[in-house]
Enzyme design. Structure first.
Site, PDB file in Angstrom:
ATOM      1  N   ASP A  50      -5.070  67.781  78.425  1.00  0.00           N
ATOM      2  CA  ASP A  50      -4.595  68.179  78.930  1.00  0.00           C
ATOM      3  C   ASP A  50      -3.749  66.722  79.903  1.00  0.00           C
ATOM      4  O   ASP A  50      -3.237  66.837  80.889  1.00  0.00           O
ATOM      5  CB  ASP A  50      -3.893  69.404  79.621  1.00  0.00           C
ATOM      6  N   SER A  76       3.639  70.877  87.156  1.00  0.00           N
ATOM      7  CA  SER A  76       2.748  70.269  85.984  1.00  0.00           C
ATOM      8  C   SER A  76       3.048  68.560  86.230  1.00  0.00           C
ATOM      9  O   SER A  76       3.815  67.837  85.441  1.00  0.00           O
ATOM     10  CB  SER A  76       3.006  70.365  84.799  1.00  0.00           C
ATOM     11  N   HIS A 112       0.728  69.089  77.827  1.00  0.00           N
ATOM     12  CA  HIS A 112       1.749  69.960  77.160  1.00  0.00           C
ATOM     13  C   HIS A 112       3.611  69.994  78.292  1.00  0.00           C
ATOM     14  O   HIS A 112       3.658  70.602  77.357  1.00  0.00           O
ATOM     15  CB  HIS A 112       1.002  71.411  78.099  1.00  0.00           C
TER      16      HIS A 112
END
Length: 358
Positions: free
Chosen positions: A121, A203, A90
């Protein structure tokens, strides 16, 4: 005299009628006990917070990904000295321009997406012109629940990597996460739950144990859990297990797409679609809009059309179309068939463009 373990064999020689006769006899001999096995050395002490930061920061990169006026910041983990980097999908999804800064060198690198798995992901990147970068140590197996861990990441996208300590709370969590950029929701399975608070920008960063070994990929902050575990005020974050992430990395390195893993440049049809439902329409992928000059535009697709086959395979949903599309590479010619709102059937061959990771 011949010796055997635990006894001594004696050979007795006598004379009888001019012959030599041998008569064996055994005598037990006690052997000394074996020396005691050396004691295993005690494990080394865990790294201090300062040592952990000094050990981990050089294997981290900060990532900036943009598409037009919008952008996303994130973090990555250096896997090879020539610039292979692991991050979250993402972070780079939909980006047309991606750069990364090595914490070790301070240099800015252009980024190529080598492959990705959107369902897990994960994305594997390559830093242009990178060499002699420090490499992250990777765990062969996951530590037990309760292990102290620290999340490192480009917190809030400020370009400064921050360390956040915590511990492993549970394994194999299934969660629903929301993309902060477009609000879309995704289901992630088999996640590591920690109480180290993960924030936007973290992230793709490393979740490391007390010795700086990577055990997970920081992925999401407090999200909706699919189980009935009570929620309290304890920070709640999730990471992809490093063992699962490295399986994706190895498939990308093999150069072969398969399953949910796409390797190489991303093919682009140039249309936004939704699963066609009811109203007497054919099942398939309904066109919401078509990008000007795209393969879909050149093929004559229009808003309201429903794609029913792609590459000779039936399409009954948006997931079908995406899966069939991801089997190809930019430049491939693919047969496509669709039905207009008036019920007319059309078919043609489209040549796919090069698009961003999706």
């Amino acid at each position: 005299m011949r010796r055997r373990a635990g006894s001594v064999l004696l050979v007795v020689v006598t004379a009888a009628a001019g012959l030599l006769v041998s008569a064996p006899a055994t005598v037990d001999v006690a052997l000394p006990p074996p020396p005691p096995a050396p004691e295993a050395p005690p494990p080394p002490p865990p790294l201090t917070a300062e040592e952990l930061a000094a050990h981990t920061l050089p294997v981290v990169v900060t990532i900036d990904a943009s598409s037009g006026w919008t952008g996303v910041t994130g973090t990555g983990i250096v896997l090879t000295s020539d610039g292979t980097v692991l991050t979250n999908h993402h972070v780079v999804s939909g980006a047309t321009e991606i750069t990364a800064v090595s914490v070790a060198t301070g240099l800015i690198h252009d980024v190529e997406v080598l492959g990705y798995d959107s369902t897990r992901d994960l994305a594997v990147l390559h830093l242009g012109a990178a060499n002699d970068l420090p490499v992250a140590p990777i765990a062969d197996e996951l530590p037990p629940v309760g292990t102290r861990v620290t999340a490192f990441g480009n917190s809030q996208g400020g370009g400064v990597v921050v360390a956040t300590p915590g511990s492993i709370v549970a394994f194999d969590r299934n969660v629903v996460v929301r993309d902060a950029t477009d609000g879309s929701r995704h289901r992630l399975t088999g996640m590591v739950q920690t109480d180290a608070p993960i924030r936007p920008g973290d992230s793709g960063g490393p979740l490391v144990d007390e010795y700086g070994v990577v055990v997970g990929i920081n992925t999401a902050g407090a999200v909706h859990r699919e189980d009935a575990t009570p929620v309290d005020s304890t920070p709640e974050s999730y990471a992809v297990p490093i063992t699962e992430a490295m399986a994706v990395v190895e498939q990308v390195r093999s150069g072969v797409s398969g399953g949910s893993v796409h390797v190489g440049p991303t093919p682009r049809l140039g249309a936004s679609v939704v699963t066609s439902r009811g109203n007497g329409r054919d099942p398939g992928a309904e066109i919401l809009w078509v990008s000007y000059g795209s393969p879909a535009y050149r093929a004559g697709l229009d808003i309201g059309d429903v794609v029913v086959t792609f590459d000779g395979q039936p399409v009954t949903s948006i997931a079908d179309l995406e899966e069939l599309l991801m089997r190809h590479r930019p430049g491939d010619a693919v047969a496509i068939e669709w039905v207009t709102e008036a019920g007319e059937k059309h078919s043609t061959s489209v040549v796919l463009d090069d698009g961003p990771a999706r």
